[in-house]
Write an enzyme that holds these catalytic residues in place. Structure first.
Site, PDB file in Angstrom:
ATOM      1  N   ASP A   1     -14.247   4.922 -31.625  1.00 20.74           N
ATOM      2  CA  ASP A   1     -13.475   5.143 -30.398  1.00 20.74           C
ATOM      3  C   ASP A   1     -13.665   4.101 -29.299  1.00 20.74           C
ATOM      4  OD1 ASP A   1     -13.079   7.448 -31.856  1.00 20.74           O
ATOM      5  OD2 ASP A   1     -13.626   8.848 -30.267  1.00 20.74           O
TER       6      ASP A   1
ATOM      7  N   GLU B   1      -7.089  10.062 -34.330  1.00 16.79           N
ATOM      8  CA  GLU B   1      -6.585  11.361 -33.886  1.00 16.79           C
ATOM      9  C   GLU B   1      -5.600  11.226 -32.731  1.00 16.79           C
ATOM     10  OE1 GLU B   1      -8.706  15.556 -32.722  1.00 16.79           O
ATOM     11  OE2 GLU B   1      -9.574  13.757 -31.869  1.00 16.79           O
TER      12      GLU B   1
ATOM     13  N   GLU C   1      -3.914   7.523 -26.831  1.00 16.10           N
ATOM     14  CA  GLU C   1      -5.036   6.760 -26.288  1.00 16.10           C
ATOM     15  C   GLU C   1      -5.104   5.380 -26.943  1.00 16.10           C
ATOM     16  OE1 GLU C   1      -8.057   9.967 -26.707  1.00 16.10           O
ATOM     17  OE2 GLU C   1      -8.302   9.751 -24.545  1.00 16.10           O
TER      18      GLU C   1
END
Ligand SMILES: *[C@@H]1O[C@H](CO)[C@@H](O)[C@H](O)[C@H]1NC(C)=O
Ligand SMILES: *[C@@H]1O[C@H](CO)[C@@H](O)[C@H](O)[C@H]1NC(C)=O
Ligand SMILES: *[C@@H]1O[C@H](CO)[C@@H](O)[C@H](O)[C@H]1NC(C)=O
Ligand SMILES: *[C@@H]1O[C@H](CO)[C@@H](O)[C@H](O)[C@H]1NC(C)=O
Ligand SMILES: *[C@@H]1O[C@H](CO)[C@@H](O)[C@H](O)[C@H]1NC(C)=O
Ligand SMILES: *[C@@H]1O[C@H](CO)[C@@H](O)[C@H](O)[C@H]1NC(C)=O
Ligand SMILES: *[C@@H]1O[C@H](CO)[C@@H](O)[C@H](O)[C@H]1NC(C)=O
Ligand SMILES: *[C@@H]1O[C@H](CO)[C@@H](O)[C@H](O)[C@H]1NC(C)=O
Ligand SMILES: *[C@@H]1O[C@H](CO)[C@@H](O)[C@H](O)[C@H]1NC(C)=O
Ligand SMILES: *[C@@H]1O[C@H](CO)[C@@H](O)[C@H](O)[C@H]1NC(C)=O
Length: 883
Positions: free
Chosen positions: A631, A706, A710
């Site tokens: 991430d 996911e 973002e």
């Protein structure tokens, strides 16, 4: 003489075919148990494929991996801590005046009849011009594919050479790591089998299964997947196994009756099917696998019988490769199959020095094997058993395998390119005005490499955006990929893709395809913003940004930066914004000086900037796995976005902070392939056109992501930071990444009703949920409410939202799930998700969105900790929602 040998081997093989069945076939029939989900916990009930009554063993059916492979802390909502206010009551502004006087702060706004407009009927409709405005050409018209071998056009003839073209891959900086960031040589994940690589290692790329965990997880090159067999399967091989999955082999999850069409909640491709395996007699349990020359698009996987042996097989592993290639050095080739050989035919030499075999497996699938001996002598492969096709000892040369879905026609194409293979690739790209182009360029090797063109497979989003030259080199040869539709074969060593609709005019202000960037707000709207902003400016910025999480801290900084921008610029009230801007700088400085709870460290093993949290806690999943490179584009994207705004509002701030922010950009999305401190483009996969969030965690189903929104946020942040600091290459790169995302999201993640790349049983979910390389699961890591699953692909709502989320998609999604008559009406959704849904609604129905956010007695619990009502209101107004 050679001709005779070929003939002879053909005869011998035909004889073997005639007695096929003598090689232990009965073993299949006896293992007729259901293909059990051997690995992981079963969190979904799954229907097996309709043809499950055929031979059911892991060797032929594979294993469906049901567990989600969580690797962070899954139960957290993607929101920061509860919103905290500096003053006891949020109802007062800095000067202490009541906000909610008898005169509504929204008196300039016509009042909404219903306090919650969604409980009345909301039926967003598409503006008639929407499809044009979004730059979409309607449904993609299938391109006629050449069935004959294409004339290769002269390269680059149709790429206009414009004067003002901007290279998008200029280095960001060569600054050293800031001295307040400690360097460590003890990353908890060892670099298994990575030898002779002293530079940065890409942590989130497709071949990570070869160096993580027990190193048996598959690498998805599309259309093939490959993995180290490690003695498993009917063949008991230690070579590299090759798999290709057909649509009928998919397993589908339970239908979800809450969604119109009751789509399957997931689909999973089986793993562990060893159709063909490239190995050698010498390979055994002492075999050593090394990963050499890892780059963003390729790695060389090398098998040696023992550590240090000079005998080897090298597999150049490259995304889109048309064959799986093993380059042998002094070993006896074993071409194996755990499905079993049904028929093997020696098929002569399509070109001098290239020896071809046609293979039919027990599942009736046709494969081709090409052998190119270095010394030119017929390799004379022998079928030793149902699982073993054996070559000569001491063999040096090339063995290539490929599935042939297209009979004689397919074979002709494969014949023409056999013997050559891609070794590695790079991407080049440039932007001119609103058009971006990018190209993949492969370095090739093999027999007669200079005169033999490569055959590579392209994904649907590549094919859609090919330039004319590349399009002319497509051929009528397609193989299904696991999660990205059909791949199409293309001849040649480079492709060029064109993105004609870059959002170059998008800034910090609300943006839509039809209105562009909207910076001029009427005095009435500016007053509305000024009236409500003080409530949110009163939040305790220091507390909300000083967290033990880079994700949540960055998110809060980005929120406050957006709020400050909205007040300062859109409401044109720098005075009201001034103190918040100065607090924001102080909060940001905590990170630049590395005084946050878990300071950053420079990991000198993989090379990157990570949170120290795992080093301190031994918890690999802390802060969503930041220390393990999960991430980073999300976490650092929020900081980069905040910095872009601060720097644009106060250019004098840039100098002192630029090196630190650039370090984050280099870590998560580096533009240079030769930076000694960071790998190229850690998260964003230029081949797939989107990012992978998973870092150094072994995963059966490959990398995953996911949150597509973002992902877009990161690209947008890069664009805007480039704009703020005057780095034209970075700005252009962000624009191009957004264009790729818009295209790849529409093709694979945000599924309109016309989507054909995802299985028909799945598309009514509208979003893919968590997309892996090998499965898609309509869920989240933190819960299964529809507003979570869809909403994590919406947040944060930023100017880029209306670019990457097409109106057609948003409309279909809203009507299927969040409209008043749907199963999860936005009006009944609670908490911050409600605000997200209504902000997203602005893309198709800005008026209702505006009414929602401007309603009197607005409940601030509808705003999640990473957003502000002030920005949402401005956003809806900018998209046309204000009266
Ligand atoms: C590593 O590099 C050295 C020097 O180039 C070479 O001798 C050695 O064989 C390499 N080791 C491996 C495992 O490739
Ligand atoms: C690799 O690890 C997984 C789970 O940790 C296990 O199920 C599998 O059997 C292992 N494979 C090998 C070849 O050891
Ligand atoms: C490797 O295989 C050999 C022969 O099959 C066996 O004796 C040995 O125990 C195995 N070693 C390991 C580490 O499994
Ligand atoms: C292989 O040998 C090298 C040095 O010769 C050593 O560093 C490495 O650990 C060995 N690898 C394995 C898997 O034994
Ligand atoms: C392969 O094809 C044959 C003949 O068409 C058929 O009888 C057999 O069932 C097929 N096998 C599989 C595994 O599909
Ligand atoms: C070529 O190499 C093979 C080993 O793969 C060997 O059997 C054969 O004799 C060699 N041919 C010549 C002409 O050296
Ligand atoms: C840039 O692109 C815009 C929109 O596509 C177009 O209107 C404009 O003429 C272009 N400018 C140049 C210099 O090509
Ligand atoms: C990209 O790869 C091609 C083909 O190998 C090579 O010719 C070219 O120099 C490379 N460009 C860059 C910028 O690395
Ligand atoms: C982390 O694990 C290591 C090795 O298992 C141990 O020595 C250390 O004490 C642990 N640290 C913490 C904070 O638990
Ligand atoms: C993909 O290929 C298969 C097999 O040729 C075909 O049935 C299917 O329609 C194709 N899908 C698309 C979207 O073109």
């Amino acid at each position: 003489m050679e001709r005779q040998l070929v003939w002879l081997s053909t005869v011998i093989l035909m004889w073997f075919q005639a007695i096929q069945g003598a090689y232990g076939l009965p073993q299949f029939g006896s293992k007729s148990s259901q293909a059990a989900p051997a690995a992981g916990t079963t969190s979904f009930k799954t229907q097996y494929p309709p043809n499950a009554d055929r031979i059911l063993t892991p060797a032929t059916q594979g294993v469906y991996h049901f567990s989600l492979e969580r690797d962070g802390h899954p139960s957290l909502q993607p929101f920061p801590t509860v919103i905290s206010y500096k003053t006891p009551t949020p109802e007062t502004n800095p000067s202490g005046t009541e906000i909610h006087t008898s005169k509504s702060p929204f008196s300039s706004v016509p009042q909404v009849d219903n306090p919650d407009p969604a409980s009345s009927s909301v039926s967003p409709t598409l503006p008639s011009s929407s499809s044009d405005a979004e730059g979409r050409k309607g449904p993609v018209t299938p391109v006629a594919l050449s069935t004959s071998y294409p004339e290769i056009p002269v390269k680059g003839t149709d790429t206009p050479s414009t004067m003002a073209s901007q290279d998008v891959f200029q280095p960001i900086s060569s600054d050293p790591i800031p001295t307040n960031i400690q360097s460590r040589d003890d990353h908890p994940v060892p670099k298994l089998g990575i030898v002779n690589a002293t530079g940065p290692i890409a942590t989130n790329k497709f071949y990570a299964g070869f160096f993580l965990g027990n190193r048996s997880c598959a690498t998805f090159t599309h259309p093939y997947s490959i993995s180290w067999a490690q003695g498993t399967g009917n063949a008991g091989s230690w070579g590299i196994s090759v798999s290709h999955i057909e649509a009928e082999q998919l397993a589908f999850g339970q239908p979800n009756p809450k969604i119109p069409g009751s789509p399957a909640s997931n689909y999973i491709n089986p793993i562990g099917i060893q159709s063909l395996i490239l190995s050698a007699t010498e390979l055994s349990n002492s075999t050593v696998l090394n990963v050499e020359q890892p780059t963003a698009f390729s790695a060389q996987i090398v098998l040696r019988p023992q550590n240090g042996s000079s005998q080897s097989i090298t597999f150049p592993v490259v995304q889109g490769m048309g064959y799986v290639t093993g380059v042998y050095n002094d070993l006896q080739p074993n071409i194996q199959s755990s499905i079993g050989f049904q028929k093997v035919v020696s098929a002569g030499s399509p070109r001098p020095g290239v020896f071809k075999y046609r293979v039919t497996l027990e599942d009736n699938k046709s494969w081709l094997v090409y052998v190119i001996p270095a010394n030119g002598t017929d390799p004379d492969l022998r079928l030793e058993s149902n699982t073993l096709l054996c070559g000569p000892s001491g063999f040096s040369g090339i063995v290539q395998v490929t599935k042939n879905p297209a009979g004689d026609a397919g074979e002709k194409f494969f014949d023409n390119s056999a013997g050559v293979y891609p070794v590695t690739a790079n991407v080049t790209g440039s932007v001119s005005n609103t058009t971006g182009t990018y190209s993949f360029n492969w370095e090739k090797a093999g027999k007669d490499a200079s005169s033999t063109p490569l055959l590579m497979f392209a994904l649907p989003h590549h094919v859609e955006s090919f330039d004319d030259n590349t399009r002319a080199r497509q051929i009528a040869l397609q193989l299904r990929t696991t999660t990205k539709g059909n791949a199409t074969a293309v001849i040649g060593e480079s492709w060029t893709m064109v993105e004609p609709d870059l959002p170059v005019d998008m800034g910090f202000a609300p943006w839509s395809p039809t209105r562009g960037s909207v910076t001029n707000f009427s005095p009435a709207i500016q007053q509305v913003i000024r009236d409500i902003a003080p409530t949110e400016l009163q939040q305790d910025m220091d507390a909300e940004t000083n967290l033990d999480s880079m994700y949540f801290s960055g998110k809060a900084l980005s929120k406050f930066a957006t709020l400050v921008y909205t007040v300062n610029t859109l409401a044109n009230d720098p005075q009201l914004a001034a103190s918040a801007l100065s607090t924001l700088k102080a909060c940001f400085a905590r990170f630049v000086t590395n005084h946050q709870k878990w300071p950053l460290v420079y990991d000198n093993v993989w090379k990157g900037v990570v949170s120290s949290a795992t080093y301190a806690t031994n918890d690999s999943g802390v802060d969503f796995g930041n220390s393990y490179y999960n991430d980073h584009h999300f976490h650092y994207g929020y900081f980069i976005h905040a910095a872009a705004i601060i720097g644009s509002l106060d250019p004098s701030w840039i100098d002192e902070n630029k090196a630190w922010v650039n370090m984050l950009v280099r870590d998560a999305g580096n533009s240079a392939a030769n930076d000694p401190l960071f790998p190229f483009s850690r998260a964003f996969d230029w081949f797939h056109g989107h990012s992978w969030a998973k870092g150094l965690f072994a995963s059966w189903d490959g990398k995953d992501q996911e949150s597509t929104s973002e992902d877009a946020m990161f690209a947008y942040a890069v664009k805007m930071w480039g704009n703020t600091i005057g780095d034209k290459s970075m700005e252009a790169r962000g624009n191009l990444m957004l264009a790729l995302l818009k295209r790849s999201l529409r093709n694979y993640f945000l599924m309109e009703s016309t989507n054909t790349n995802q299985p028909a049983q799945f598309t009514a979910n509208k979003v893919s949920g968590i997309m892996f390389e090998n499965k898609a699961d309509h869920t989240t890591y933190f819960g299964t409410n529809l507003e979570y699953i869809q909403g994590i692909h919406m947040l944060p709502i930023l100017p880029c939202s209306a670019y990457t989320r097409n109106q057609k998609f948003v409309t279909e999604e809203w009507n299927a799930m969040f409209a008043p008559n749907a199963s999860d009406p936005a009006s009944t959704v609670t908490g911050g998700w409600k605000g997200i849904l209504y902000a997203n609604l602005a893309i198709i129905d800005p008026k209702t969105s505006y009414q929602f956010f401007s309603q009197p007695n607005f409940d601030y619990s509808w705003i999640d900790g990473g957003a502000s009502r002030t920005w949402y209101l401005a956003y809806a107004a900018g998209l046309g929602g204000s009266p």
